[in-house]
Enzyme design. Structure first.
Site, mmCIF file in Angstrom:
data_model
loop_
_atom_site.group_PDB
_atom_site.id
_atom_site.type_symbol
_atom_site.label_atom_id
_atom_site.label_comp_id
_atom_site.label_asym_id
_atom_site.label_seq_id
_atom_site.Cartn_x
_atom_site.Cartn_y
_atom_site.Cartn_z
ATOM 1 N N PHE A 1 0.805 -1.212 0.000
ATOM 2 C CA PHE A 1 0.000 0.000 0.000
ATOM 3 C C PHE A 1 0.843 1.268 0.000
ATOM 4 C CE2 PHE A 1 -2.494 -3.261 2.293
ATOM 5 C CZ PHE A 1 -3.489 -3.426 1.349
ATOM 6 N N ASP B 1 -2.517 -8.489 10.533
ATOM 7 C CA ASP B 1 -2.051 -8.146 9.189
ATOM 8 C C ASP B 1 -0.999 -9.149 8.709
ATOM 9 O OD1 ASP B 1 -1.987 -6.672 6.854
ATOM 10 O OD2 ASP B 1 -0.457 -5.282 7.576
#
Length: 237
Positions: free
Chosen positions: A42, A182
């Site tokens: 990201f 995550d």
């Protein structure tokens, strides 16, 4: 520097982990691309490999009552994690990761060796993962490097990650259980012996949240749903 980070460093006595920005810039030749070993999908941060002086964690028991200049330091190969975007989300993740890493100590979880917050920079210094990140060895475009990852190494990586998760979920002794939230191929570093070390605790949380989807930015949840356990994806557990 945000007020919350200043307050945390004062309350938790982690000032001995502070590393000057000039030292990091010198070690990476001003963040030269040749030192980059990975990033996240990201664009939140970039990883650099360098050699740097840092607080000697192996002698941490002797730091009590000493000022920063008296505490033991050593030069070693390290990984520098540089936050690319300084905003509220970036600062929150940065603070969360410091809070989590000072509370864990496990051979399959990276050790926080230092941090830097100067000007617009937010940087963490962690121990070396000289073989990069697992994501570099997976995928259709990684056929050449994938040959390096033998089945014996893959099994070792799986066991190492399982041991680390078991530790933060249920074996942190007097500390609360933690969820990483995550876990993916790019959050698993590989050391010189192909041992796995979990990194990136910016989205982690103590205790088990009941509404995980609300706790993470929606675009991250939707793009990483294939990493979630089926029971988590199909229920609110």
């Amino acid at each position: 520097m945000s007020f919350s980070l200043v307050t945390y460093m004062q309350e938790k006595n982690v000032g001995h982990l502070k590393i000057c920005l000039t030292d990091i810039e010198l070690a990476t030749e001003n963040f030269s691309e040749k030192y980059i070993i990975g990033d996240d999908e990201f664009g939140f941060y970039t990883f650099y490999k360098a050699r740097l002086n840092h607080f000697d964690d192996e002698k941490s028991s002797s730091v009590e009552g000493k000022n920063n200049d008296e505490r033991s330091k050593r030069e070693n190969n390290v990984v520098i994690k540089r936050v690319n975007t300084r905003n509220d989300i970036g600062e929150e993740r940065f603070l969360t990761e410091i809070e989590r890493l000072v509370n864990v100590k496990h051979p399959n979880i990276v050790t926080l060796l230092g941090f830097c917050v100067e000007s617009y920079e937010m940087i963490l210094v962690i121990d070396d993962v000289s073989n990069g990140f697992l994501g570099l060895y997976l995928g259709d475009n990684c056929s050449d490097v994938r040959r390096t990852l033998t089945w014996e190494k893959r099994l070792k990586i799986c066991i190492d990650v399982a041991n680390a998760l078991d530790y933060i979920h249920s074996n942190m002794k007097d500390k609360k259980p933690m969820m990483h939230r995550d876990i993916n191929a790019n959050s698993i570093g590989l050391d010189e012996n192909w041992g796995a070390k979990i990194v990136d605790f910016g989205f982690s949380a103590f205790e088990r949240p009941y509404h995980l989807n609300d706790a993470l930015p929606q675009r991250i949840v939707s793009r990483k749903k294939w990493y979630r356990a089926p029971v988590r994806a199909n229920t609110s557990i």
